[in-house]
Design an enzyme around this catalytic site. Structure first.
Site, PDB file in Angstrom:
ATOM      1  N   LYS A 144      48.262  41.177  94.547  1.00  0.00           N
ATOM      2  CA  LYS A 144      47.000  40.972  95.270  1.00  0.00           C
ATOM      3  C   LYS A 144      45.942  40.280  94.407  1.00  0.00           C
ATOM      4  O   LYS A 144      45.172  39.470  94.913  1.00  0.00           O
ATOM      5  CB  LYS A 144      46.465  42.271  95.863  1.00  0.00           C
ATOM      6  CG  LYS A 144      46.210  43.368  94.860  1.00  0.00           C
ATOM      7  CD  LYS A 144      45.842  44.655  95.563  1.00  0.00           C
ATOM      8  CE  LYS A 144      45.373  45.712  94.576  1.00  0.00           C
ATOM      9  NZ  LYS A 144      46.341  46.001  93.470  1.00  0.00           N
ATOM     10  N   ARG A 201      49.871  45.019  79.009  1.00  0.00           N
ATOM     11  CA  ARG A 201      48.771  45.947  79.299  1.00  0.00           C
ATOM     12  C   ARG A 201      49.276  47.363  79.033  1.00  0.00           C
ATOM     13  O   ARG A 201      50.388  47.697  79.424  1.00  0.00           O
ATOM     14  CB  ARG A 201      48.378  45.834  80.777  1.00  0.00           C
ATOM     15  CG  ARG A 201      47.218  44.911  81.024  1.00  0.00           C
ATOM     16  CD  ARG A 201      46.985  44.667  82.484  1.00  0.00           C
ATOM     17  NE  ARG A 201      46.768  45.867  83.294  1.00  0.00           N
ATOM     18  CZ  ARG A 201      46.413  45.847  84.567  1.00  0.00           C
ATOM     19  NH1 ARG A 201      46.232  44.684  85.185  1.00  0.00           N
ATOM     20  NH2 ARG A 201      46.235  46.962  85.246  1.00  0.00           N
ATOM     21  N   ARG A 217      55.139  42.157  83.174  1.00  0.00           N
ATOM     22  CA  ARG A 217      53.903  41.372  83.102  1.00  0.00           C
ATOM     23  C   ARG A 217      53.385  41.319  81.667  1.00  0.00           C
ATOM     24  O   ARG A 217      53.413  42.303  80.945  1.00  0.00           O
ATOM     25  CB  ARG A 217      52.867  42.038  84.013  1.00  0.00           C
ATOM     26  CG  ARG A 217      51.544  41.344  84.060  1.00  0.00           C
ATOM     27  CD  ARG A 217      50.769  41.723  85.272  1.00  0.00           C
ATOM     28  NE  ARG A 217      50.314  43.117  85.258  1.00  0.00           N
ATOM     29  CZ  ARG A 217      49.549  43.650  86.201  1.00  0.00           C
ATOM     30  NH1 ARG A 217      49.207  42.925  87.259  1.00  0.00           N
ATOM     31  NH2 ARG A 217      49.164  44.898  86.124  1.00  0.00           N
ATOM     32  N   ARG A 276      39.577  52.050  96.362  1.00  0.00           N
ATOM     33  CA  ARG A 276      40.866  52.674  96.089  1.00  0.00           C
ATOM     34  C   ARG A 276      40.906  54.103  96.601  1.00  0.00           C
ATOM     35  O   ARG A 276      41.923  54.775  96.447  1.00  0.00           O
ATOM     36  CB  ARG A 276      41.106  52.698  94.589  1.00  0.00           C
ATOM     37  CG  ARG A 276      42.098  51.638  94.089  1.00  0.00           C
ATOM     38  CD  ARG A 276      42.118  51.790  92.595  1.00  0.00           C
ATOM     39  NE  ARG A 276      43.272  51.299  91.939  1.00  0.00           N
ATOM     40  CZ  ARG A 276      43.356  50.112  91.345  1.00  0.00           C
ATOM     41  NH1 ARG A 276      42.376  49.256  91.430  1.00  0.00           N
ATOM     42  NH2 ARG A 276      44.435  49.790  90.670  1.00  0.00           N
ATOM     43  N   ARG A 327      50.773  55.328  88.162  1.00  0.00           N
ATOM     44  CA  ARG A 327      49.876  54.495  88.971  1.00  0.00           C
ATOM     45  C   ARG A 327      50.386  54.403  90.409  1.00  0.00           C
ATOM     46  O   ARG A 327      49.595  54.409  91.357  1.00  0.00           O
ATOM     47  CB  ARG A 327      49.758  53.089  88.363  1.00  0.00           C
ATOM     48  CG  ARG A 327      48.923  53.095  87.088  1.00  0.00           C
ATOM     49  CD  ARG A 327      49.099  51.826  86.297  1.00  0.00           C
ATOM     50  NE  ARG A 327      48.532  50.658  86.947  1.00  0.00           N
ATOM     51  CZ  ARG A 327      48.889  49.405  86.664  1.00  0.00           C
ATOM     52  NH1 ARG A 327      49.815  49.170  85.746  1.00  0.00           N
ATOM     53  NH2 ARG A 327      48.323  48.414  87.278  1.00  0.00           N
TER      54      ARG A 327
HETATM   55  P1  AMP Z   1      43.951  47.281  88.310  1.00  0.00           P
HETATM   56  O1  AMP Z   1      43.791  46.160  87.347  1.00  0.00           O
HETATM   57  O2  AMP Z   1      43.274  47.025  89.633  1.00  0.00           O
HETATM   58  O3  AMP Z   1      45.389  47.715  88.469  1.00  0.00           O
HETATM   59  O4  AMP Z   1      43.167  48.542  87.684  1.00  0.00           O
HETATM   60  C1  AMP Z   1      43.529  49.076  86.424  1.00  0.00           C
HETATM   61  C2  AMP Z   1      42.987  50.490  86.296  1.00  0.00           C
HETATM   62  O5  AMP Z   1      41.560  50.465  86.386  1.00  0.00           O
HETATM   63  C3  AMP Z   1      43.426  51.467  87.377  1.00  0.00           C
HETATM   64  O6  AMP Z   1      44.692  52.030  87.115  1.00  0.00           O
HETATM   65  C4  AMP Z   1      42.300  52.483  87.322  1.00  0.00           C
HETATM   66  O7  AMP Z   1      42.426  53.339  86.203  1.00  0.00           O
HETATM   67  C5  AMP Z   1      41.082  51.608  87.090  1.00  0.00           C
HETATM   68  N1  AMP Z   1      40.490  51.149  88.375  1.00  0.00           N
HETATM   69  C6  AMP Z   1      40.398  49.874  88.826  1.00  0.00           C
HETATM   70  N2  AMP Z   1      39.788  49.825  90.031  1.00  0.00           N
HETATM   71  C7  AMP Z   1      39.497  51.121  90.352  1.00  0.00           C
HETATM   72  C8  AMP Z   1      38.879  51.744  91.475  1.00  0.00           C
HETATM   73  N3  AMP Z   1      38.462  51.022  92.547  1.00  0.00           N
HETATM   74  N4  AMP Z   1      38.742  53.092  91.458  1.00  0.00           N
HETATM   75  C9  AMP Z   1      39.137  53.826  90.405  1.00  0.00           C
HETATM   76  N5  AMP Z   1      39.755  53.310  89.326  1.00  0.00           N
HETATM   77  C10 AMP Z   1      39.924  51.960  89.280  1.00  0.00           C
END
Ligand code: AMP
Length: 218
Positions: free
Chosen positions: A13, A160, A127, A88, A171
């Site tokens: 996404k 990462r 990744r 989220r 996750r």
């Molecule tokens: P992402 O890059 O979107 O996969 O986000 C990486 C990490 O950031 C997630 O696993 C969460 O720990 C935190 N995170 C990102 N967006 C949110 C959100 N909207 N609510 C809570 N935690 C978030």
């Protein structure tokens, strides 16, 4: 164009949101990117968020809502925006609705991208990203020309910390428990469109552009 890109980690996404943002000249707001930058810069928010992120848990709603509220108030967002990785949780979605309502705005569409679970695990664990310029590669599907180094700036590629196998499993469990309920939430409000995220980036992009066009957004 006020869009949300919804979906499990690893469905692509963020990549799709980047392409749409570039194509239509609208800003992409990725809470994950903003949090990672805060972690890199060791800001108080970054220090607080790091522990949650490293375990694959969500950071507290109040933190991400604060981030998004500030971003949406920026002039760049007046013509629209694309949200990637936010909301989220249902409370985040409700807060977003309240922020937009207070400004007389509405969401246009929520694009729910999905791919089979085994593909998601392969995409995430393979990744690699460049800590210098944030370019993203994949050991199998989008390898850099020189193994381990960024094509764009020559930086050394890293995995990462939350793309390690055990964290990926966490996750995905967190996604099922806390984020997947947003599919029904937005479907009930008539805002949800499903996109098949399988296949090449360009194929998925084509599907997203068609969907936007059918909805009068492109
Ligand atoms: P992402 O890059 O979107 O996969 O986000 C990486 C990490 O950031 C997630 O696993 C969460 O720990 C935190 N995170 C990102 N967006 C949110 C959100 N909207 N609510 C809570 N935690 C978030």
């Amino acid at each position: 164009m006020r869009l949300i890109f919804l979906g499990a980690p690893g469905v692509g996404k963020g990549t799709q949101a980047d392409l749409i943002a570039a194509k239509f000249g609208r800003p992409k707001i990725s809470t994950g990117d903003i949090l990672r930058e805060a972690v890199r810069n060791k800001t108080p928010m970054g220090v607080q968020a790091k522990a949650c992120m490293d375990q694959g848990q969500l950071v507290p709603d109040a933190v991400v809502i604060g981030i998004v509220k500030d971003k949406l108030a920026e002039p760049a967002c007046t013509k629209g925006f694309l949200l990637d990785g936010f909301p989220r949780t249902v409370p985040q979605a409700e807060e977003l609705a309240a922020i937009l309502k207070a400004r007389g705005l509405q969401l246009d569409r929520v694009i729910n991208v999905s791919v089979p679970r085994e593909d998601v695990v392969r995409r995430l664990t393979g990744r690699r990203s460049c800590p210098k310029c944030q370019a993203v590669f994949h050991v199998e599907f989008a390898p850099p020309t020189r193994n381990g180094f960024c094509d764009r700036c020559g930086g050394e590629l890293m995995q990462r910390s939350d793309d390690k196998r055990e964290t990926v499993e966490n996750r995905l469990a967190v996604y099922e428990a806390q984020t997947a309920p947003l599919i029904a939430y937005y479907r009930q409000r008539g805002l949800l469109s499903d996109i098949d995220g399988a296949g090449k980036v360009e194929q998925v992009q084509q599907r997203v552009v068609e969907l936007l066009s059918v909805n009068g957004l492109a």
